[in-house]
Design a protein around this motif. Sequence first.
Motif, mmCIF file in Angstrom:
data_model
loop_
_atom_site.group_PDB
_atom_site.id
_atom_site.type_symbol
_atom_site.label_atom_id
_atom_site.label_comp_id
_atom_site.label_asym_id
_atom_site.label_seq_id
_atom_site.Cartn_x
_atom_site.Cartn_y
_atom_site.Cartn_z
ATOM 1 N N PHE A 188 0.920 -1.353 -0.029
ATOM 2 C CA PHE A 188 0.017 -0.067 -0.129
ATOM 3 C C PHE A 188 0.802 1.240 0.035
ATOM 4 O O PHE A 188 0.783 2.097 -0.628
ATOM 5 N N GLU A 189 1.880 1.371 0.862
ATOM 6 C CA GLU A 189 2.651 2.524 0.818
ATOM 7 C C GLU A 189 3.323 2.832 -0.305
ATOM 8 O O GLU A 189 3.584 3.702 -0.690
ATOM 9 N N THR A 190 3.769 1.563 -0.961
ATOM 10 C CA THR A 190 4.654 1.468 -2.199
ATOM 11 C C THR A 190 3.730 2.128 -3.306
ATOM 12 O O THR A 190 4.038 2.890 -4.116
ATOM 13 N N ILE A 191 2.517 1.518 -3.395
ATOM 14 C CA ILE A 191 1.628 1.894 -4.509
ATOM 15 C C ILE A 191 1.059 3.328 -4.362
ATOM 16 O O ILE A 191 1.089 3.900 -5.348
ATOM 17 N N VAL A 192 0.997 3.879 -3.195
ATOM 18 C CA VAL A 192 0.369 4.949 -3.132
ATOM 19 C C VAL A 192 1.662 6.221 -3.401
ATOM 20 O O VAL A 192 1.280 7.156 -4.168
ATOM 21 N N GLU A 193 2.649 5.879 -2.977
ATOM 22 C CA GLU A 193 3.807 6.627 -3.181
ATOM 23 C C GLU A 193 3.974 6.707 -4.782
ATOM 24 O O GLU A 193 4.189 7.580 -5.190
ATOM 25 N N ALA A 194 3.779 5.650 -5.593
ATOM 26 C CA ALA A 194 3.986 5.389 -7.009
ATOM 27 C C ALA A 194 2.795 6.295 -7.562
ATOM 28 O O ALA A 194 3.039 7.176 -8.713
ATOM 29 N N ILE A 195 1.538 6.298 -7.072
ATOM 30 C CA ILE A 195 0.676 7.005 -7.536
ATOM 31 C C ILE A 195 0.771 8.514 -7.614
ATOM 32 O O ILE A 195 0.674 8.994 -8.614
ATOM 33 N N TYR A 196 1.145 8.932 -6.440
ATOM 34 C CA TYR A 196 1.477 10.389 -6.371
ATOM 35 C C TYR A 196 2.631 10.879 -7.201
ATOM 36 O O TYR A 196 2.688 12.011 -7.683
ATOM 37 N N GLY A 197 3.675 9.937 -7.209
ATOM 38 C CA GLY A 197 4.868 10.221 -8.224
ATOM 39 C C GLY A 197 4.314 10.322 -9.607
ATOM 40 O O GLY A 197 5.244 11.080 -10.466
ATOM 41 N N GLN A 198 3.308 9.869 -10.069
ATOM 42 C CA GLN A 198 2.837 10.182 -11.553
ATOM 43 C C GLN A 198 1.759 11.299 -11.596
ATOM 44 O O GLN A 198 1.424 11.600 -12.767
ATOM 45 N N MET A 199 1.624 12.009 -10.649
ATOM 46 C CA MET A 199 0.418 12.907 -10.614
ATOM 47 C C MET A 199 1.388 14.160 -10.574
ATOM 48 O O MET A 199 2.183 14.233 -10.180
ATOM 49 N N PRO A 200 0.674 15.192 -11.185
ATOM 50 C CA PRO A 200 1.502 16.410 -11.559
ATOM 51 C C PRO A 200 1.652 17.178 -10.247
ATOM 52 O O PRO A 200 2.732 18.264 -10.519
ATOM 53 N N LYS A 201 1.048 17.271 -9.087
ATOM 54 C CA LYS A 201 1.228 18.013 -7.910
ATOM 55 C C LYS A 201 1.615 17.199 -6.826
ATOM 56 O O LYS A 201 1.491 15.882 -6.955
ATOM 57 N N LYS A 202 2.256 17.782 -5.799
ATOM 58 C CA LYS A 202 2.540 17.005 -4.664
ATOM 59 C C LYS A 202 1.247 16.634 -3.968
ATOM 60 O O LYS A 202 -0.031 17.172 -4.046
ATOM 61 N N LYS A 203 1.326 15.676 -2.943
ATOM 62 C CA LYS A 203 0.306 15.103 -2.282
ATOM 63 C C LYS A 203 -0.488 16.130 -1.407
ATOM 64 O O LYS A 203 -1.609 16.283 -1.433
ATOM 65 N N SER A 204 0.391 17.083 -0.849
ATOM 66 C CA SER A 204 -0.120 17.935 0.145
ATOM 67 C C SER A 204 -0.930 19.081 -0.615
ATOM 68 O O SER A 204 -1.891 19.814 0.005
ATOM 69 N N PHE B 159 -10.676 13.232 8.922
ATOM 70 C CA PHE B 159 -11.880 13.843 9.802
ATOM 71 C C PHE B 159 -11.300 14.351 11.037
ATOM 72 O O PHE B 159 -11.797 15.449 11.451
ATOM 73 N N MET B 160 -10.252 13.777 11.620
ATOM 74 C CA MET B 160 -9.578 14.261 12.957
ATOM 75 C C MET B 160 -8.440 15.335 12.862
ATOM 76 O O MET B 160 -7.525 15.728 13.495
ATOM 77 N N GLY B 161 -8.401 15.726 11.493
ATOM 78 C CA GLY B 161 -7.279 16.881 10.999
ATOM 79 C C GLY B 161 -5.957 16.158 10.863
ATOM 80 O O GLY B 161 -4.812 16.818 10.908
ATOM 81 N N LEU B 162 -5.788 15.039 10.688
ATOM 82 C CA LEU B 162 -4.365 14.377 10.395
ATOM 83 C C LEU B 162 -4.286 14.115 8.894
ATOM 84 O O LEU B 162 -5.150 13.975 8.036
ATOM 85 N N PRO B 163 -2.991 13.770 8.391
ATOM 86 C CA PRO B 163 -2.772 13.463 6.976
ATOM 87 C C PRO B 163 -2.845 11.987 6.637
ATOM 88 O O PRO B 163 -2.915 11.294 7.424
ATOM 89 N N THR B 164 -3.372 11.897 5.381
ATOM 90 C CA THR B 164 -3.680 10.400 5.115
ATOM 91 C C THR B 164 -2.175 9.708 5.087
ATOM 92 O O THR B 164 -1.099 10.305 5.091
ATOM 93 N N THR B 165 -2.172 8.263 5.022
ATOM 94 C CA THR B 165 -1.217 7.427 5.019
ATOM 95 C C THR B 165 -0.421 7.269 3.816
ATOM 96 O O THR B 165 -1.179 7.299 2.709
ATOM 97 N N GLY B 166 0.870 6.997 3.611
ATOM 98 C CA GLY B 166 1.455 7.054 2.375
ATOM 99 C C GLY B 166 2.115 8.124 1.659
ATOM 100 O O GLY B 166 1.801 9.293 2.030
ATOM 101 N N GLY B 167 2.807 7.992 0.782
ATOM 102 C CA GLY B 167 3.851 9.131 0.201
ATOM 103 C C GLY B 167 4.785 9.362 1.157
ATOM 104 O O GLY B 167 4.789 10.699 1.581
ATOM 105 N N ALA B 168 5.902 8.835 1.179
ATOM 106 C CA ALA B 168 7.100 8.858 2.106
ATOM 107 C C ALA B 168 7.657 10.407 1.697
ATOM 108 O O ALA B 168 7.731 10.511 0.648
ATOM 109 N N ALA B 169 8.096 10.941 2.695
ATOM 110 C CA ALA B 169 8.847 12.340 2.807
ATOM 111 C C ALA B 169 10.108 12.047 2.159
ATOM 112 O O ALA B 169 10.667 11.075 2.136
#
Length: 388
Positions: free
Chosen positions: A263-279, A369-379
């Motif tokens: 999951f962590e690897t797949i999510v990081e790869a997905i964000y890596g293919q997207m034009p903007k940063k996860k944040s 919902f609690m104001g925390l970041p989602t999981t995945g997308g290592a810094a």
Amino acid sequence: MAPLFPTTAILQDAFPSQVFFAPPVPAPSTAPKSTYVSPSRRFSAWSAVDDVRSKAGVLSSEAQKEIAKASSAAQAKTGQIELYSTKYYAACTFGGLIACGLTHTAVTPLDLVKCRRQVDSKMYRGNFEAWGKIGRAEGMRGIFTGWAPTFFGYSVQGAFKYGGYEFFKKFYSDLAGEDAAYRYKTALYLTASASAEMIADVALCPFEAVKVRMQTTIPPFTSSTFGGISIITGKEGTAGLYKGLYPLWGRQIPYTMMKFASFETIVEAIYGQMPKKKSEYGKGVQTGVSFAGGYLAGILCAIVSHPADVMVSKLNANRQPGEAFGGATSRIYKDIGFSGLWNGLAVRIVMIGTLTSFQWGIYDSFKVFMGLPTTGGAAPPPKQTANL
């Protein structure tokens, strides 16, 4: 002599003058009429769909506003939650409880058929045949046999799994150092998830023992979770609740290692293919990525852990009192062979893929919902951060 025909005066008294002297009626227009008919008049369902779509949009907007209000109220009540604080781990623990307890309970009908086909592959030819037979014999309650121990067991397991994963990921990261933790992040994910799952399975095992026996005995040996625990401990002692612990570890630890690391690897790869940063993406996009990454990870999890899952079902159903784990495993393997370890794989892929995607979606939605970041997308590592 009276006149043969009425005079003009008599005619005017009998009939109003406007009848005879009314303006001429205009001739009908010869211009061709338009043949266009609006879609809403031509197709009666068209306007109904538009109306439903409009109302759904209003309801969705209102629901989002209410969720935002509830989120703000929850965050105001708990205060700002700092990453890796006690409140942070408590929030992750509760999020895992919700994610696993609800999703596993929802797929109880699939799990019921899977377990019975693992124990006896000839019992049903398919899911729908199975549900039809069970429904006719026992009704809807029969189709959800085992839902209560499933809910209790996987709620507590999810709490330890997700909360423990967040704790051990930070713990091992601090031990390794920031740069090494990033370079060997996959090993970090695997170690943290294995540590969390080992503890979580100890909590799950008694409920899993009751669930499997309820689902594989016809009629079920008990009608309640804690009644089943009493029956097992009365006949076999406390050890009877944990006789499936080793195969449970064999199933769940590889499953969870694959679940979190992939999951962590797949999510990081997905964000890596997207034009903007996860944040830079909104909450909806981030939870959507979590859902997609969870489903792909779930397929891998199902394949890796399936042989052990079959063995867990067999041991809980067929292991004799006092029989050694190794002896029971060997006996069962001789009976079913290598191919028997893959009974019910297709059903489990659907079940686990759906489960894992919804679990990550619910878990990360609760974190948002609690104001925390989602999981995945290592810094990025420190050196790369310094150059940005």
